[in-house]
Design a protein around this motif. Sequence first.
Motif, PDB file in Angstrom:
ATOM      1  N   SER A   1      14.231 -83.894 -18.897  1.00 41.88           N
ATOM      2  CA  SER A   1      14.484 -85.161 -19.595  1.00 41.88           C
ATOM      3  C   SER A   1      15.268 -86.155 -18.751  1.00 41.88           C
ATOM      4  O   SER A   1      15.151 -87.371 -18.950  1.00 41.88           O
ATOM      5  N   ARG A   2      16.062 -85.678 -17.816  1.00 39.42           N
ATOM      6  CA  ARG A   2      16.765 -86.614 -16.943  1.00 39.42           C
ATOM      7  C   ARG A   2      15.756 -87.433 -16.142  1.00 39.42           C
ATOM      8  O   ARG A   2      15.922 -88.648 -15.968  1.00 39.42           O
ATOM      9  N   GLU A   3      14.709 -86.791 -15.665  1.00 41.33           N
ATOM     10  CA  GLU A   3      13.681 -87.504 -14.906  1.00 41.33           C
ATOM     11  C   GLU A   3      12.872 -88.429 -15.808  1.00 41.33           C
ATOM     12  O   GLU A   3      12.426 -89.495 -15.377  1.00 41.33           O
ATOM     13  N   LEU A   4      12.699 -88.030 -17.073  1.00 42.06           N
ATOM     14  CA  LEU A   4      12.044 -88.922 -18.033  1.00 42.06           C
ATOM     15  C   LEU A   4      12.882 -90.176 -18.246  1.00 42.06           C
ATOM     16  O   LEU A   4      12.351 -91.301 -18.288  1.00 42.06           O
ATOM     17  N   ASP A   5      14.193 -89.992 -18.361  1.00 43.40           N
ATOM     18  CA  ASP A   5      15.108 -91.142 -18.449  1.00 43.40           C
ATOM     19  C   ASP A   5      14.907 -92.089 -17.271  1.00 43.40           C
ATOM     20  O   ASP A   5      14.810 -93.311 -17.432  1.00 43.40           O
ATOM     21  N   GLN A   6      14.854 -91.511 -16.083  1.00 46.55           N
ATOM     22  CA  GLN A   6      14.729 -92.321 -14.870  1.00 46.55           C
ATOM     23  C   GLN A   6      13.391 -93.054 -14.820  1.00 46.55           C
ATOM     24  O   GLN A   6      13.323 -94.219 -14.410  1.00 46.55           O
ATOM     25  N   ALA A   7      12.328 -92.382 -15.248  1.00 44.35           N
ATOM     26  CA  ALA A   7      11.012 -93.008 -15.240  1.00 44.35           C
ATOM     27  C   ALA A   7      10.963 -94.209 -16.183  1.00 44.35           C
ATOM     28  O   ALA A   7      10.438 -95.276 -15.833  1.00 44.35           O
ATOM     29  N   VAL A   8      11.516 -94.034 -17.375  1.00 46.08           N
ATOM     30  CA  VAL A   8      11.536 -95.125 -18.344  1.00 46.08           C
ATOM     31  C   VAL A   8      12.411 -96.273 -17.848  1.00 46.08           C
ATOM     32  O   VAL A   8      12.056 -97.455 -17.964  1.00 46.08           O
ATOM     33  N   GLU A   9      13.578 -95.925 -17.285  1.00 48.57           N
ATOM     34  CA  GLU A   9      14.481 -96.960 -16.780  1.00 48.57           C
ATOM     35  C   GLU A   9      13.819 -97.782 -15.678  1.00 48.57           C
ATOM     36  O   GLU A   9      13.922 -99.018 -15.655  1.00 48.57           O
ATOM     37  N   ARG A  10      13.117 -97.114 -14.777  1.00 43.89           N
ATOM     38  CA  ARG A  10      12.449 -97.839 -13.698  1.00 43.89           C
ATOM     39  C   ARG A  10      11.329 -98.726 -14.239  1.00 43.89           C
ATOM     40  O   ARG A  10      11.094 -99.835 -13.751  1.00 43.89           O
ATOM     41  N   GLN A  11      10.630 -98.213 -15.251  1.00 44.43           N
ATOM     42  CA  GLN A  11       9.550 -99.001 -15.845  1.00 44.43           C
ATOM     43  C   GLN A  11      10.100-100.277 -16.474  1.00 44.43           C
ATOM     44  O   GLN A  11       9.529-101.361 -16.324  1.00 44.43           O
TER      45      GLN A  11
ATOM     46  N   THR B   1      13.004-101.733 -15.705  1.00 41.41           N
ATOM     47  CA  THR B   1      13.558-102.571 -14.641  1.00 41.41           C
ATOM     48  C   THR B   1      12.470-103.314 -13.885  1.00 41.41           C
ATOM     49  O   THR B   1      12.589-104.506 -13.581  1.00 41.41           O
ATOM     50  N   ASP B   2      11.367-102.612 -13.587  1.00 36.93           N
ATOM     51  CA  ASP B   2      10.285-103.213 -12.810  1.00 36.93           C
ATOM     52  C   ASP B   2       9.362-104.085 -13.656  1.00 36.93           C
ATOM     53  O   ASP B   2       8.581-104.873 -13.112  1.00 36.93           O
ATOM     54  N   GLY B   3       9.429-103.910 -14.971  1.00 36.50           N
ATOM     55  CA  GLY B   3       8.528-104.659 -15.841  1.00 36.50           C
ATOM     56  C   GLY B   3       7.079-104.264 -15.665  1.00 36.50           C
ATOM     57  O   GLY B   3       6.163-105.066 -15.874  1.00 36.50           O
ATOM     58  N   SER B   4       6.841-103.022 -15.296  1.00 32.35           N
ATOM     59  CA  SER B   4       5.494-102.552 -15.019  1.00 32.35           C
ATOM     60  C   SER B   4       5.056-101.548 -16.066  1.00 32.35           C
ATOM     61  O   SER B   4       5.869-100.854 -16.682  1.00 32.35           O
ATOM     62  N   ASP B   5       3.740-101.459 -16.273  1.00 27.33           N
ATOM     63  CA  ASP B   5       3.196-100.455 -17.184  1.00 27.33           C
ATOM     64  C   ASP B   5       2.952 -99.120 -16.470  1.00 27.33           C
ATOM     65  O   ASP B   5       2.554 -98.141 -17.093  1.00 27.33           O
ATOM     66  N   VAL B   6       3.203 -99.086 -15.173  1.00 25.49           N
ATOM     67  CA  VAL B   6       2.946 -97.891 -14.375  1.00 25.49           C
ATOM     68  C   VAL B   6       4.227 -97.063 -14.257  1.00 25.49           C
ATOM     69  O   VAL B   6       5.272 -97.580 -13.865  1.00 25.49           O
ATOM     70  N   ILE B   7       4.135 -95.802 -14.597  1.00 25.15           N
ATOM     71  CA  ILE B   7       5.270 -94.888 -14.472  1.00 25.15           C
ATOM     72  C   ILE B   7       5.096 -94.076 -13.204  1.00 25.15           C
ATOM     73  O   ILE B   7       3.994 -93.607 -12.887  1.00 25.15           O
ATOM     74  N   ASP B   8       6.167 -93.912 -12.479  1.00 24.35           N
ATOM     75  CA  ASP B   8       6.145 -93.176 -11.213  1.00 24.35           C
ATOM     76  C   ASP B   8       5.608 -91.751 -11.449  1.00 24.35           C
ATOM     77  O   ASP B   8       6.247 -90.948 -12.125  1.00 24.35           O
ATOM     78  N   PRO B   9       4.436 -91.423 -10.896  1.00 29.85           N
ATOM     79  CA  PRO B   9       3.869 -90.084 -11.138  1.00 29.85           C
ATOM     80  C   PRO B   9       4.713 -88.956 -10.571  1.00 29.85           C
ATOM     81  O   PRO B   9       4.685 -87.834 -11.088  1.00 29.85           O
ATOM     82  N   ALA B  10       5.473 -89.226  -9.507  1.00 24.31           N
ATOM     83  CA  ALA B  10       6.329 -88.178  -8.939  1.00 24.31           C
ATOM     84  C   ALA B  10       7.414 -87.770  -9.924  1.00 24.31           C
ATOM     85  O   ALA B  10       7.753 -86.584 -10.039  1.00 24.31           O
ATOM     86  N   LEU B  11       7.971 -88.758 -10.646  1.00 26.77           N
ATOM     87  CA  LEU B  11       8.976 -88.440 -11.656  1.00 26.77           C
ATOM     88  C   LEU B  11       8.346 -87.723 -12.843  1.00 26.77           C
ATOM     89  O   LEU B  11       8.905 -86.767 -13.378  1.00 26.77           O
ATOM     90  N   VAL B  12       7.179 -88.174 -13.263  1.00 27.39           N
ATOM     91  CA  VAL B  12       6.502 -87.554 -14.398  1.00 27.39           C
ATOM     92  C   VAL B  12       6.229 -86.078 -14.119  1.00 27.39           C
ATOM     93  O   VAL B  12       6.356 -85.214 -15.000  1.00 27.39           O
TER      94      VAL B  12
END
Length: 405
Positions: free
Chosen positions: A113-123, A125-136
């Motif tokens: 879940s920590r990585e899920l937090d980071q993925a959502v936060e980056r999304q 922050t970036d304003g993008s619909d793409v989530i970092d697949p490495a974090l997922v």
Amino acid sequence: MNGPHRVVVTGLGVVCSTALGATAFTAALRAGRCGAGPVTLFDTSGFDYANAYEVPAFDAANWLHRTVPGTVGRAALFAAVAARMAVMDAGLADRMLRAQRGLVAIGTTDGGSRELDQAVERQITDGSDVIDPALVARVPAAALSVTVCRELGLTRAEATTIGTACAAGNYAIGTGLDALRCGEADFALCGGADALCRRNFTGFYRLGLLDPDVCRPFDADRRGLVTGEGAGVLVLETEAAARARGARVYGEVLGYGLSCDAYHQLTPHPSGIVRSIRLALHDAGSKPEDIDLICAHATGTQTNDTVESSAINEVYGSAPPSVTGIKSMIGHTMGAASALGGIASVLAITHGFIPPTVNHVRTDPACAVNCVPNTAVDADIRIVQNNGFAFGGNNAVVVFGRPPA
């Protein structure tokens, strides 16, 4: 096979806010060291208070042989490091383990879940619909046990991640005990791991279950739990296998008991806890008067400590054993909690002491237990009961004893 095998603990691995490794953990427990401090792992803007028991920065590469730290999630990293520590402590080489049938059982509350937090936060922050697949890829809870197998190069091991939250470490130990007793595995690596994450912290915060400062179990002025993180892994083997290779034995896993009271999503019920304790004692072949110490779940919340104390007194009557609440020192490490409690239990047996319940000023009259406040006590410890209770009424109790003569 003439009856079930006896199962012993031969290795310990610890990652927590106060220690890395069994030796350092023993010293921290004896000293009553408290690992609480301000949260640094995520932005705490908007919270009125934000303390936790974080694992200090350390170089995981010093422990790991096959795992590149930046390629796995924080909880999986903790699990892999604790497992590596445990097999080294047990004197087991990777090639020895690869030649045997193994079980890797890691309990957790939040998985990645920590990585899920980071993925959502980056999304966001970036304003993008793409989530970092490495974090997922680091989010699934299954990664915890799989990362341990990959780190040790295990190809004949069953990898299972147990998601029974705060009782999951004890569930994992019980799973290993069953597999070894009946001869389905030659060794088991059992424990739990979780990393501090904003999602979990926020949930407890909004429920009003967090103490602003430190965890103070059984204290009259306790205000709640304080979240923590880390991992604990125990190496389990049959007594025969351990003796045959001349292993150092910390203690024996005598038995365990599970129950689900299904009473309330948040509030525990004494009857479910009582049932799990009695089942564990029966499985261990122990009577209440045999127990020298209880490593309590002891979260520091009003309800948990009161209900747990009530259940202990119902089982043990007018002369209950001493009780320790190690979450006062290492916080509530979620899925790692009862695994670290199990490690504390066998260390208490091995080194002859009772870890203290720190941050304690005055015992709540509703918690009529001897919680060994603030200072460790030397004692002759033969058998320890380790409690683990989770939301939804999932209760797991493991009983540890001295090594077989």
